[in-house]
Design an enzyme around this catalytic site. Sequence first.
Site, PDB file in Angstrom:
ATOM      1  CD  GLU A 158      -3.183  -0.929   2.214  1.00  0.00           C
ATOM      2  OE1 GLU A 158      -2.921  -0.173   2.939  1.00  0.00           O
ATOM      3  OE2 GLU A 158      -3.991  -1.617   2.234  1.00  0.00           O
TER       4      GLU A 158
ATOM      5  CD  GLU B  16      -3.927  -5.827   3.724  1.00  0.00           C
ATOM      6  OE1 GLU B  16      -4.829  -4.959   4.116  1.00  0.00           O
ATOM      7  OE2 GLU B  16      -2.753  -5.809   3.748  1.00  0.00           O
TER       8      GLU B  16
END
Length: 419
Positions: A185, A335
């Site tokens: 991320e 995720e």
Amino acid sequence: MSEIELKNKFPEDFLWGSATSAHQVEGGNKNSWSEWEKKNAERLAKEAGDKWKKWQQEKFPEMFELENYISEKACDHYNRYEEDFDIAKELGHNAHRFSIEWSRIEPEEGKFDEKEIEHYRKVILALKKRGLEPMVTLWHWTNPVWLSKKGGEYNKKFPEHFSNYVKFVVANLGDLVNFWITINEPMSVIASSYITGVWPPQKKSILSAWRVYKILAMTHNEAYNVIHNLNNDCKIGFANIITDFEAINEKSKLNNFVLKVANYFSRDKFLKMVSGKNDFLTVQYYFHKKIKLPVQIIKTNDRIVSDLEWEIYPKGIYRILKDLKKYGLPIYITENGLADADDSRREQFIKEHLRWVHKAIEEGVDVRGYFYWSLLDNFEWDKGYWPRFGLVEVDFKTQERKIRPSAWKYAKICKNNEI
Ligand code: FCB
């Protein structure tokens, strides 16, 4: 209730599992985050009263305690990984995403720890022995202390430092790993460390954010080359958090322009900068946001929310997947999850998201796996231990694990490869 059919088969060889990251579960780490925790725990405990709503404060009084903000033992997963992988296997998972802790592998610049690499070798072998395909993340935000002293990801030499570490890891573990995730991320780091400035190193400036944006893109690209130079067959990607932005007024030209800008900087631009250096794409989906000008995030009252008051909006994952189709690459959802301590919303959350994932697959999007965040309750960064994301509940005092009811519902999906 759902807009799509209830029963759905997923493609053959679909990867089903959950995800963790080293710093959040292992315990005993000494890195950029653990250092920051020591200095900031007291402040974070004091600020909890201003940050969270009354109902959250009453339900999670631990947010006022200093210990909540210190990772320390975490889930002691460093020692208990076999027990934890037994659970994942029992839950019908056939894959698992975890991260390697750089600070363990290279505790001093240029000095690599053979014992620690051996540890991760055992971790991967433990997964394989249980029929779990490892998906290995190389950087989930924590830096070795020596590197954070040099500025961490803010340092222009970060890509080079990272490549040296990656070379060592892949040379030693490459024979066991089919899926590498270089960095986790980039957008979260850019936003939380350099724009809002709430995460270490708390540098709040747009110029720093832009600098780190470029550095992280370069970091991924160089690592991609390093890994493929050592191993041609494996697949490489980076873990990409993607927000489902929506214009508050679809008809407004101005609103749509703001939407374009948000999508451009939070996903398209970065994907452009790393184009040609991804064997697969990923989606980490947590947020749906309605925006308008002046840049504003609108919250409506009818939202169903998690314990963190993050809106639950399953359809967003579908829109994102449809958007990514144009890249023509396989996609893994690395995720997706929610904080839900009493497990009252998790089953529904997983099923609804998966229904939308399935709809995207039916419409031709090449989705190949889903990793729920997370296997275990764990250390949720600056929020500490109170947000409970786990399929498995962890008692942080005794380290006892308890499988939540929703985990069994998800297990059924994994085992049958269908909703
Ligand atoms: C993601 C992070 C992960 C975890 C979840 C809740 O953004 O990658 O480590 O904190 O959010």
